[in-house]
Design an enzyme around this catalytic site. Structure first.
Site, PDB file in Angstrom:
ATOM      1  N   GLY A 162       7.252  -2.499   9.212  1.00  0.00           N
ATOM      2  CA  GLY A 162       7.854  -1.447   8.390  1.00  0.00           C
ATOM      3  C   GLY A 162       7.830  -0.135   9.145  1.00  0.00           C
ATOM      4  N   TYR A 198       5.694   1.065  11.060  1.00  0.00           N
ATOM      5  CA  TYR A 198       5.188   0.983  12.431  1.00  0.00           C
ATOM      6  C   TYR A 198       6.230   0.472  13.425  1.00  0.00           C
ATOM      7  CZ  TYR A 198       0.364   2.269  11.215  1.00  0.00           C
ATOM      8  OH  TYR A 198      -0.761   2.954  10.812  1.00  0.00           O
ATOM      9  N   ASP A 230       0.934  -1.073   1.763  1.00  0.00           N
ATOM     10  CA  ASP A 230      -0.367  -0.440   1.527  1.00  0.00           C
ATOM     11  C   ASP A 230      -0.363   0.285   0.175  1.00  0.00           C
ATOM     12  OD1 ASP A 230      -2.906   0.502   2.064  1.00  0.00           O
ATOM     13  OD2 ASP A 230      -2.322   1.820   3.704  1.00  0.00           O
ATOM     14  N   ILE A 240       3.594  -9.199  -2.364  1.00  0.00           N
ATOM     15  CA  ILE A 240       2.265  -9.743  -2.068  1.00  0.00           C
ATOM     16  C   ILE A 240       1.241  -9.381  -3.146  1.00  0.00           C
ATOM     17  CG2 ILE A 240       1.327  -7.857  -0.649  1.00  0.00           C
ATOM     18  CD1 ILE A 240       0.530 -10.161   1.368  1.00  0.00           C
TER      19      ILE A 240
HETATM   20  P1  ADP Z   1       3.405  -1.090   8.692  1.00  0.00           P
HETATM   21  O1  ADP Z   1       2.958   0.344   8.597  1.00  0.00           O
HETATM   22  O2  ADP Z   1       2.301  -2.016   9.194  1.00  0.00           O
HETATM   23  O3  ADP Z   1       4.694  -1.243   9.409  1.00  0.00           O
HETATM   24  P2  ADP Z   1       4.700  -1.340   6.064  1.00  0.00           P
HETATM   25  O4  ADP Z   1       4.032  -1.412   4.756  1.00  0.00           O
HETATM   26  O5  ADP Z   1       5.551  -0.150   6.355  1.00  0.00           O
HETATM   27  O6  ADP Z   1       3.547  -1.538   7.169  1.00  0.00           O
HETATM   28  O7  ADP Z   1       5.593  -2.631   6.260  1.00  0.00           O
HETATM   29  C1  ADP Z   1       5.094  -3.913   6.552  1.00  0.00           C
HETATM   30  C2  ADP Z   1       5.970  -4.956   5.892  1.00  0.00           C
HETATM   31  O8  ADP Z   1       5.600  -5.090   4.520  1.00  0.00           O
HETATM   32  C3  ADP Z   1       7.472  -4.634   5.890  1.00  0.00           C
HETATM   33  O9  ADP Z   1       8.170  -5.794   6.281  1.00  0.00           O
HETATM   34  C4  ADP Z   1       7.744  -4.286   4.431  1.00  0.00           C
HETATM   35  O10 ADP Z   1       9.073  -4.617   4.069  1.00  0.00           O
HETATM   36  C5  ADP Z   1       6.763  -5.187   3.730  1.00  0.00           C
HETATM   37  N1  ADP Z   1       6.407  -4.851   2.345  1.00  0.00           N
HETATM   38  C6  ADP Z   1       6.497  -3.664   1.694  1.00  0.00           C
HETATM   39  N2  ADP Z   1       6.048  -3.782   0.424  1.00  0.00           N
HETATM   40  C7  ADP Z   1       5.666  -5.083   0.264  1.00  0.00           C
HETATM   41  C8  ADP Z   1       5.139  -5.846  -0.822  1.00  0.00           C
HETATM   42  N3  ADP Z   1       4.888  -5.307  -2.021  1.00  0.00           N
HETATM   43  N4  ADP Z   1       4.863  -7.168  -0.608  1.00  0.00           N
HETATM   44  C9  ADP Z   1       5.096  -7.752   0.599  1.00  0.00           C
HETATM   45  N5  ADP Z   1       5.593  -7.091   1.658  1.00  0.00           N
HETATM   46  C10 ADP Z   1       5.881  -5.763   1.494  1.00  0.00           C
END
Ligand code: ADP
Length: 175
Positions: free
Chosen positions: A123, A125, A37, A14
């Site tokens: 992820g 959460y 994040d 993203i």
């Molecule tokens: P949360 O704490 O809300 O679960 P995470 O960051 O752990 O957030 O994960 C949310 C989603 O984002 C997961 O499906 C993870 O694979 C995805 N993710 C991680 N890095 C990226 C990225 N650079 N671009 C898009 N999605 C990502």
């Protein structure tokens, strides 16, 4: 004029999306964390983004707040906080749905016309991926907005397949 955005699903990172706003799956302290994040903080410029987030204070699960995108191609970052999955009986669905709705509302306030979302809460959460994909597509379709393009950015093939299934079920072709 408000209507329904075009929704497409792609596999990708993203932080490289060329859209008006990218959504960050943040935590309540808006303090930066792991997963998407941390990738957004790194790519936007951690110091500047950290300072902008600190000025916003905290953000409750289901809420959304914006900062500039700094070094990202996107002009804005919309920080939303997903629910921590606790088995499904603690308002998780309502809060996850609220993340998508509130993010679109903030996008409208900003004047953003294209918005990219990660799979919020799936992820660390722990939200079940299939349910999360269904809630994402249904909420995005049910929220009146001036946003014209929503891109669901899947970081893995499983999530992309789930988005494509939900879009097909809603009568929309995946991309
Ligand atoms: P949360 O704490 O809300 O679960 P995470 O960051 O752990 O957030 O994960 C949310 C989603 O984002 C997961 O499906 C993870 O694979 C995805 N993710 C991680 N890095 C990226 C990225 N650079 N671009 C898009 N999605 C990502």
């Amino acid at each position: 004029m408000t209507g329904q955005p075009r929704i497409e699903a792609v596999r990708g990172d993203i932080t490289t999306e060329h859209v008006d706003a990218v959504v960050n799956a943040a935590n309540e302290g808006l303090a930066g964390g792991g997963g998407v994040d941390s990738a957004i903080h790194r790519a936007a410029g951690a110091e500047e983004l950290h300072a902008a987030c600190a000025a916003l204070g905290r953000c409750k699960p289901g809420e959304a707040k914006s900062t500039p995108g700094f070094k990202l191609p996107a002009r804005w970052i919309i920080h939303t906080v997903g629910p921590v999955w606790s088995g499904g009986g603690f308002g998780e669905e309502m809060r996850l749905s609220s993340c998508y709705r509130r993010s679109l509302e903030v996008a409208d306030e900003l004047g953003a016309r294209s918005v990219a979302f990660p799979a919020i809460a799936t992820g660390v959460y722990g939200y079940p991926r299939e349910d999360a994909a269904r809630i994402a597509v249904r909420t995005l379709l049910a929220t009146p907005t001036a946003v014209e393009l929503v891109r669901l950015v899947a970081f893995d093939d499983e999530t992309l397949a789930l988005y494509e299934k939900e879009l097909a079920a809603a009568g929309l072709a995946g991309s």
